[in-house]
Design a protein around this motif. Sequence first.
Motif, PDB file in Angstrom:
ATOM      1  N   VAL A   1      -0.210  -1.221  -4.847  1.00  0.00           N
ATOM      2  CA  VAL A   1       1.384  -0.847  -5.726  1.00  0.00           C
ATOM      3  C   VAL A   1       1.977  -1.961  -5.678  1.00  0.00           C
ATOM      4  O   VAL A   1       2.093  -2.755  -4.837  1.00  0.00           O
TER       5      VAL A   1
ATOM      6  N   PHE B   1      -4.151   5.731   0.511  1.00  0.00           N
ATOM      7  CA  PHE B   1      -3.431   4.721   0.386  1.00  0.00           C
ATOM      8  C   PHE B   1      -4.167   4.128  -1.858  1.00  0.00           C
ATOM      9  O   PHE B   1      -5.385   3.969  -1.712  1.00  0.00           O
TER      10      PHE B   1
ATOM     11  N   VAL C   1       5.930  -4.959  -5.859  1.00  0.00           N
ATOM     12  CA  VAL C   1       7.104  -4.680  -5.522  1.00  0.00           C
ATOM     13  C   VAL C   1       7.520  -5.156  -6.265  1.00  0.00           C
ATOM     14  O   VAL C   1       7.360  -6.374  -6.551  1.00  0.00           O
TER      15      VAL C   1
ATOM     16  N   GLN D   1       1.021  -1.316  -0.217  1.00  0.00           N
ATOM     17  CA  GLN D   1       0.162  -0.509   0.233  1.00  0.00           C
ATOM     18  C   GLN D   1       0.665   1.102  -0.137  1.00  0.00           C
ATOM     19  O   GLN D   1       1.716   1.653   0.981  1.00  0.00           O
ATOM     20  N   GLU D   2       1.088   1.850  -1.249  1.00  0.00           N
ATOM     21  CA  GLU D   2       1.649   3.481  -1.285  1.00  0.00           C
ATOM     22  C   GLU D   2       0.796   4.963  -0.584  1.00  0.00           C
ATOM     23  O   GLU D   2      -0.509   4.642  -1.611  1.00  0.00           O
ATOM     24  N   CYS D   3       0.908   5.448   0.028  1.00  0.00           N
ATOM     25  CA  CYS D   3       0.792   6.801   0.745  1.00  0.00           C
ATOM     26  C   CYS D   3       0.569   7.590  -0.918  1.00  0.00           C
ATOM     27  O   CYS D   3       1.299   7.877  -1.883  1.00  0.00           O
ATOM     28  N   THR D   4      -0.557   7.704  -1.144  1.00  0.00           N
ATOM     29  CA  THR D   4      -0.691   8.823  -2.390  1.00  0.00           C
ATOM     30  C   THR D   4      -0.264   9.936  -2.164  1.00  0.00           C
ATOM     31  O   THR D   4       0.110  10.570  -3.161  1.00  0.00           O
TER      32      THR D   4
ATOM     33  N   THR E   1      11.878  -0.682  -2.524  1.00  0.00           N
ATOM     34  CA  THR E   1      10.983  -0.436  -0.796  1.00  0.00           C
ATOM     35  C   THR E   1      11.794  -1.419  -0.278  1.00  0.00           C
ATOM     36  O   THR E   1      12.961  -2.065  -0.799  1.00  0.00           O
TER      37      THR E   1
ATOM     38  N   ARG F   1       5.362   3.139   1.749  1.00  0.00           N
ATOM     39  CA  ARG F   1       5.079   1.669   1.015  1.00  0.00           C
ATOM     40  C   ARG F   1       5.103   0.903   2.564  1.00  0.00           C
ATOM     41  O   ARG F   1       5.954   0.908   3.123  1.00  0.00           O
TER      42      ARG F   1
ATOM     43  N   CYS G   1      -0.916   7.241   7.341  1.00  0.00           N
ATOM     44  CA  CYS G   1       1.056   7.332   6.704  1.00  0.00           C
ATOM     45  C   CYS G   1       1.814   7.162   8.289  1.00  0.00           C
ATOM     46  O   CYS G   1       1.325   8.084   8.603  1.00  0.00           O
TER      47      CYS G   1
ATOM     48  N   GLY H   1       4.570   8.557  -0.733  1.00  0.00           N
ATOM     49  CA  GLY H   1       4.958   7.642  -1.561  1.00  0.00           C
ATOM     50  C   GLY H   1       5.373   7.021  -0.972  1.00  0.00           C
ATOM     51  O   GLY H   1       6.141   5.372  -0.312  1.00  0.00           O
TER      52      GLY H   1
END
Length: 112
Positions: free
Chosen positions: A30, A27, A32, A3-6, A66, A11, A19, A9
């Motif tokens: 994405v 989120f 990896v 899950q990536e913070c919009t 990541t 993760r 976050c 970024g």
Amino acid sequence: MAQECTNCGARFFDRRNACARCGRTEFAPVAVDGSGELRAFTIVHRAAPGIPVPFVSAIVRTDDGTWVRSNLVNCDPTPDAVKLGMRVQLTTHPIGSDDDGTEAIAFGYEPV
């Protein structure tokens, strides 16, 4: 998948309400990268009952940047076999079975 913070970024692999870097709450999933480099490790010699030792606890930086905490598997857990900077790839491995015989599968990294 992570899950990536919009917003920033960062993760995360677990569910988050916010976050840890910026505090925002949005989120997006994405992918990896499955390949990376061993950046830190420790060889664990004491663990909870039923956990086979020794094993290698590792921090991997994937090729997409990541950071992943996992175990290094399919590798002798000795200082001669495990080296910082070694190339690793994502793999899966069995970690046991439940009372019904259903096998549990975990992810880890192994040397390339």
